[in-house]
Design a protein around this motif. Structure first.
Motif, PDB file in Angstrom:
ATOM      1  N   PRO A 222       0.616  -1.411   0.202  1.00  0.00           N
ATOM      2  CA  PRO A 222      -0.212  -0.051  -0.291  1.00  0.00           C
ATOM      3  C   PRO A 222       0.789   1.293   0.058  1.00  0.00           C
ATOM      4  O   PRO A 222       0.463   2.387  -0.783  1.00  0.00           O
ATOM      5  CB  PRO A 222      -0.431  -0.197   1.298  1.00  0.00           C
ATOM      6  CG  PRO A 222      -0.574  -0.762   1.592  1.00  0.00           C
ATOM      7  CD  PRO A 222       0.874  -1.901   0.993  1.00  0.00           C
ATOM      8  N   ILE A 223       2.154   1.467   0.537  1.00  0.00           N
ATOM      9  CA  ILE A 223       2.769   2.415   0.249  1.00  0.00           C
ATOM     10  C   ILE A 223       3.571   2.960  -1.080  1.00  0.00           C
ATOM     11  O   ILE A 223       3.539   4.159  -0.841  1.00  0.00           O
ATOM     12  CB  ILE A 223       3.341   2.539   2.175  1.00  0.00           C
ATOM     13  CG1 ILE A 223       3.476   2.417   3.554  1.00  0.00           C
ATOM     14  CG2 ILE A 223       4.691   3.831   1.057  1.00  0.00           C
ATOM     15  CD1 ILE A 223       3.901   2.328   4.434  1.00  0.00           C
ATOM     16  N   GLU A 224       3.652   1.666  -1.384  1.00  0.00           N
ATOM     17  CA  GLU A 224       4.394   2.018  -2.520  1.00  0.00           C
ATOM     18  C   GLU A 224       2.596   2.353  -3.545  1.00  0.00           C
ATOM     19  O   GLU A 224       3.419   3.573  -4.837  1.00  0.00           O
ATOM     20  CB  GLU A 224       4.677   0.587  -3.146  1.00  0.00           C
ATOM     21  CG  GLU A 224       5.185   0.254  -3.031  1.00  0.00           C
ATOM     22  CD  GLU A 224       7.058   1.325  -3.017  1.00  0.00           C
ATOM     23  OE1 GLU A 224       7.065   1.225  -4.133  1.00  0.00           O
ATOM     24  OE2 GLU A 224       7.363   1.280  -1.834  1.00  0.00           O
ATOM     25  N   LEU A 225       2.054   2.308  -3.095  1.00  0.00           N
ATOM     26  CA  LEU A 225       0.648   3.122  -4.024  1.00  0.00           C
ATOM     27  C   LEU A 225       0.172   4.343  -3.802  1.00  0.00           C
ATOM     28  O   LEU A 225       0.628   5.651  -4.587  1.00  0.00           O
ATOM     29  CB  LEU A 225      -0.606   2.970  -3.974  1.00  0.00           C
ATOM     30  CG  LEU A 225      -2.299   3.001  -4.650  1.00  0.00           C
ATOM     31  CD1 LEU A 225      -2.223   3.209  -6.315  1.00  0.00           C
ATOM     32  CD2 LEU A 225      -3.583   2.466  -3.781  1.00  0.00           C
ATOM     33  N   THR A 226       1.031   4.681  -2.919  1.00  0.00           N
ATOM     34  CA  THR A 226       0.765   5.685  -2.316  1.00  0.00           C
ATOM     35  C   THR A 226       1.629   6.676  -3.110  1.00  0.00           C
ATOM     36  O   THR A 226       1.671   8.013  -3.272  1.00  0.00           O
ATOM     37  CB  THR A 226       1.250   6.324  -0.869  1.00  0.00           C
ATOM     38  OG1 THR A 226      -0.240   5.425  -0.325  1.00  0.00           O
ATOM     39  CG2 THR A 226       1.659   7.699  -0.080  1.00  0.00           C
ATOM     40  N   LYS A 227       3.085   6.048  -2.845  1.00  0.00           N
ATOM     41  CA  LYS A 227       4.441   7.215  -3.263  1.00  0.00           C
ATOM     42  C   LYS A 227       3.672   6.797  -5.214  1.00  0.00           C
ATOM     43  O   LYS A 227       4.749   7.696  -5.705  1.00  0.00           O
ATOM     44  CB  LYS A 227       5.640   6.066  -2.883  1.00  0.00           C
ATOM     45  CG  LYS A 227       5.744   5.892  -1.648  1.00  0.00           C
ATOM     46  CD  LYS A 227       7.302   5.211  -2.140  1.00  0.00           C
ATOM     47  CE  LYS A 227       7.550   5.006  -0.456  1.00  0.00           C
ATOM     48  NZ  LYS A 227       9.029   4.020   0.099  1.00  0.00           N
ATOM     49  N   ALA A 228       3.459   6.169  -5.466  1.00  0.00           N
ATOM     50  CA  ALA A 228       2.869   6.098  -7.118  1.00  0.00           C
ATOM     51  C   ALA A 228       2.321   7.543  -7.445  1.00  0.00           C
ATOM     52  O   ALA A 228       2.725   7.688  -8.371  1.00  0.00           O
ATOM     53  CB  ALA A 228       2.622   4.429  -7.524  1.00  0.00           C
ATOM     54  N   ILE A 229       1.186   7.716  -6.985  1.00  0.00           N
ATOM     55  CA  ILE A 229       0.598   8.432  -6.445  1.00  0.00           C
ATOM     56  C   ILE A 229       1.069   9.779  -6.723  1.00  0.00           C
ATOM     57  O   ILE A 229       0.873  11.353  -7.399  1.00  0.00           O
ATOM     58  CB  ILE A 229      -0.713   8.428  -5.253  1.00  0.00           C
ATOM     59  CG1 ILE A 229      -1.864   7.705  -5.698  1.00  0.00           C
ATOM     60  CG2 ILE A 229      -1.840   9.754  -5.801  1.00  0.00           C
ATOM     61  CD1 ILE A 229      -2.806   7.493  -6.636  1.00  0.00           C
ATOM     62  N   HIS A 230       1.893  10.423  -5.494  1.00  0.00           N
ATOM     63  CA  HIS A 230       2.878  11.521  -5.345  1.00  0.00           C
ATOM     64  C   HIS A 230       3.823  11.318  -6.123  1.00  0.00           C
ATOM     65  O   HIS A 230       4.073  12.849  -6.320  1.00  0.00           O
ATOM     66  CB  HIS A 230       2.905  11.591  -3.463  1.00  0.00           C
ATOM     67  CG  HIS A 230       1.988  11.944  -2.446  1.00  0.00           C
ATOM     68  ND1 HIS A 230       2.392  12.522  -2.386  1.00  0.00           N
ATOM     69  CD2 HIS A 230       1.164  10.455  -2.147  1.00  0.00           C
ATOM     70  CE1 HIS A 230       0.665  13.273  -1.556  1.00  0.00           C
ATOM     71  NE2 HIS A 230       0.240  11.463  -1.322  1.00  0.00           N
ATOM     72  N   ASP A 231       4.305  10.532  -6.961  1.00  0.00           N
ATOM     73  CA  ASP A 231       5.298  10.529  -8.137  1.00  0.00           C
ATOM     74  C   ASP A 231       5.303  11.055  -9.234  1.00  0.00           C
ATOM     75  O   ASP A 231       5.456  10.934 -10.168  1.00  0.00           O
ATOM     76  CB  ASP A 231       6.265   9.606  -7.961  1.00  0.00           C
ATOM     77  CG  ASP A 231       7.091   9.244  -6.455  1.00  0.00           C
ATOM     78  OD1 ASP A 231       7.200  10.034  -5.997  1.00  0.00           O
ATOM     79  OD2 ASP A 231       7.196   8.060  -5.964  1.00  0.00           O
ATOM     80  N   GLY A 232       3.203  10.550  -9.336  1.00  0.00           N
ATOM     81  CA  GLY A 232       2.676  10.953 -10.552  1.00  0.00           C
ATOM     82  C   GLY A 232       2.689   9.733 -11.878  1.00  0.00           C
ATOM     83  O   GLY A 232       1.861   9.912 -12.407  1.00  0.00           O
TER      84      GLY A 232
ATOM     85  N   PRO B 278      -0.620  17.582  -1.084  1.00  0.00           N
ATOM     86  CA  PRO B 278       0.802  17.542  -0.466  1.00  0.00           C
ATOM     87  C   PRO B 278       1.125  16.386   1.182  1.00  0.00           C
ATOM     88  O   PRO B 278      -0.391  16.734   1.808  1.00  0.00           O
ATOM     89  CB  PRO B 278       1.514  18.392  -0.505  1.00  0.00           C
ATOM     90  CG  PRO B 278       0.101  19.361   0.008  1.00  0.00           C
ATOM     91  CD  PRO B 278      -0.973  18.658  -0.459  1.00  0.00           C
ATOM     92  N   GLY B 279       2.026  15.675   0.992  1.00  0.00           N
ATOM     93  CA  GLY B 279       2.576  14.916   2.648  1.00  0.00           C
ATOM     94  C   GLY B 279       2.190  14.022   2.973  1.00  0.00           C
ATOM     95  O   GLY B 279       1.810  13.488   1.118  1.00  0.00           O
ATOM     96  N   GLY B 280       2.060  13.191   3.742  1.00  0.00           N
ATOM     97  CA  GLY B 280       2.001  11.769   3.660  1.00  0.00           C
ATOM     98  C   GLY B 280       0.433  10.530   3.250  1.00  0.00           C
ATOM     99  O   GLY B 280      -0.523  11.633   3.142  1.00  0.00           O
ATOM    100  N   GLY B 281       0.061   9.435   3.142  1.00  0.00           N
ATOM    101  CA  GLY B 281      -0.919   9.441   3.183  1.00  0.00           C
ATOM    102  C   GLY B 281      -1.932   9.750   1.099  1.00  0.00           C
ATOM    103  O   GLY B 281      -1.266  10.405   0.510  1.00  0.00           O
ATOM    104  N   ILE B 282      -2.952   9.549   0.957  1.00  0.00           N
ATOM    105  CA  ILE B 282      -3.571   9.249  -0.448  1.00  0.00           C
ATOM    106  C   ILE B 282      -5.000  10.690   0.550  1.00  0.00           C
ATOM    107  O   ILE B 282      -5.676   9.717   0.029  1.00  0.00           O
ATOM    108  CB  ILE B 282      -3.957   7.700  -0.738  1.00  0.00           C
ATOM    109  CG1 ILE B 282      -2.381   7.585  -1.292  1.00  0.00           C
ATOM    110  CG2 ILE B 282      -4.858   8.787  -2.553  1.00  0.00           C
ATOM    111  CD1 ILE B 282      -3.041   6.091  -2.403  1.00  0.00           C
ATOM    112  N   ASN B 283      -4.760  11.581   0.499  1.00  0.00           N
ATOM    113  CA  ASN B 283      -5.615  12.579   1.180  1.00  0.00           C
ATOM    114  C   ASN B 283      -6.192  13.474  -0.382  1.00  0.00           C
ATOM    115  O   ASN B 283      -5.296  14.031  -1.024  1.00  0.00           O
ATOM    116  CB  ASN B 283      -5.429  13.929   2.132  1.00  0.00           C
ATOM    117  CG  ASN B 283      -4.844  12.545   3.603  1.00  0.00           C
ATOM    118  OD1 ASN B 283      -5.948  11.863   3.623  1.00  0.00           O
ATOM    119  ND2 ASN B 283      -4.141  12.572   3.760  1.00  0.00           N
TER     120      ASN B 283
END
Length: 159
Positions: free
Chosen positions: A76-86, A101-106
């Motif tokens: 799940p954390i890799e999904l969060t990173k993928a979202i934030h990294d575009g 911005p920040g942690g999680g997928i908000n």
């Protein structure tokens, strides 16, 4: 009657120009309704042409928790990173979401752009929003996606 004079006209309109009427002052200091003059009509037409329909702005602000992300990937954390990294794009009910911005997928989304009747409620109490992640198959595999669950669209359509 210290300011007004008989024969003076008074145009009353709302802010959009759609409701309007014109009055004329008589010698007894009373206003009487009269037809809209050409100048009065030109003015309310100008007002109408500068107005637009108003909409209520409703923003839905939410986030995806670990269990929601776990349904997409084993990491799940890799999904969060993928979202934030575009590398993955987030939509809510088909509408583009702004990822905070920040942690999680908000995220925040304009509900006027979401497919109608997309949201629901559960007794937790909580709202449930349709969350979609779009990415390449290669990126999906890289984040630990459930590759064994992938199906061809044509198979789903019954082609």
């Amino acid at each position: 009657m210290t300011v007004a004079t008989p024969g003076m006209t008074l145009l009353i309109t709302d802010t959009t120009g759609t409701t309007r009427c014109m009055f004329q002052l008589d010698t007894n200091g009373r206003f009487h309704s009269i037809p809209l003059s050409e100048n009065g009509l030109a003015l309310v037409t100008l007002i109408e042409n500068t107005c637009e329909d108003s909409n209520v702005s409703v923003l839905y602000i939410g986030g995806t928790g670990g269990s929601a992300r776990g349904g997409v990937t084993r990491k799940p954390i890799e999904l969060t990173k993928a979202i934030h990294d575009g590398k993955a794009h987030l939509t809510i009910g088909g509408a583009n979401a702004f990822v905070m911005p920040g942690g999680g997928i908000n995220f925040m989304v304009d509900t006027g752009k979401v497919v109608p009747n997309s949201f629901t409620w559960v007794p937790t109490p909580a709202t449930v929003a349709p969350v979609e992640y779009t990415m390449t198959k290669t990126d999906y595999e890289a984040i630990g996606g459930h590759m064994d669950a992938i199906q061809n669209l044509d198979d789903l359509k019954g082609a």
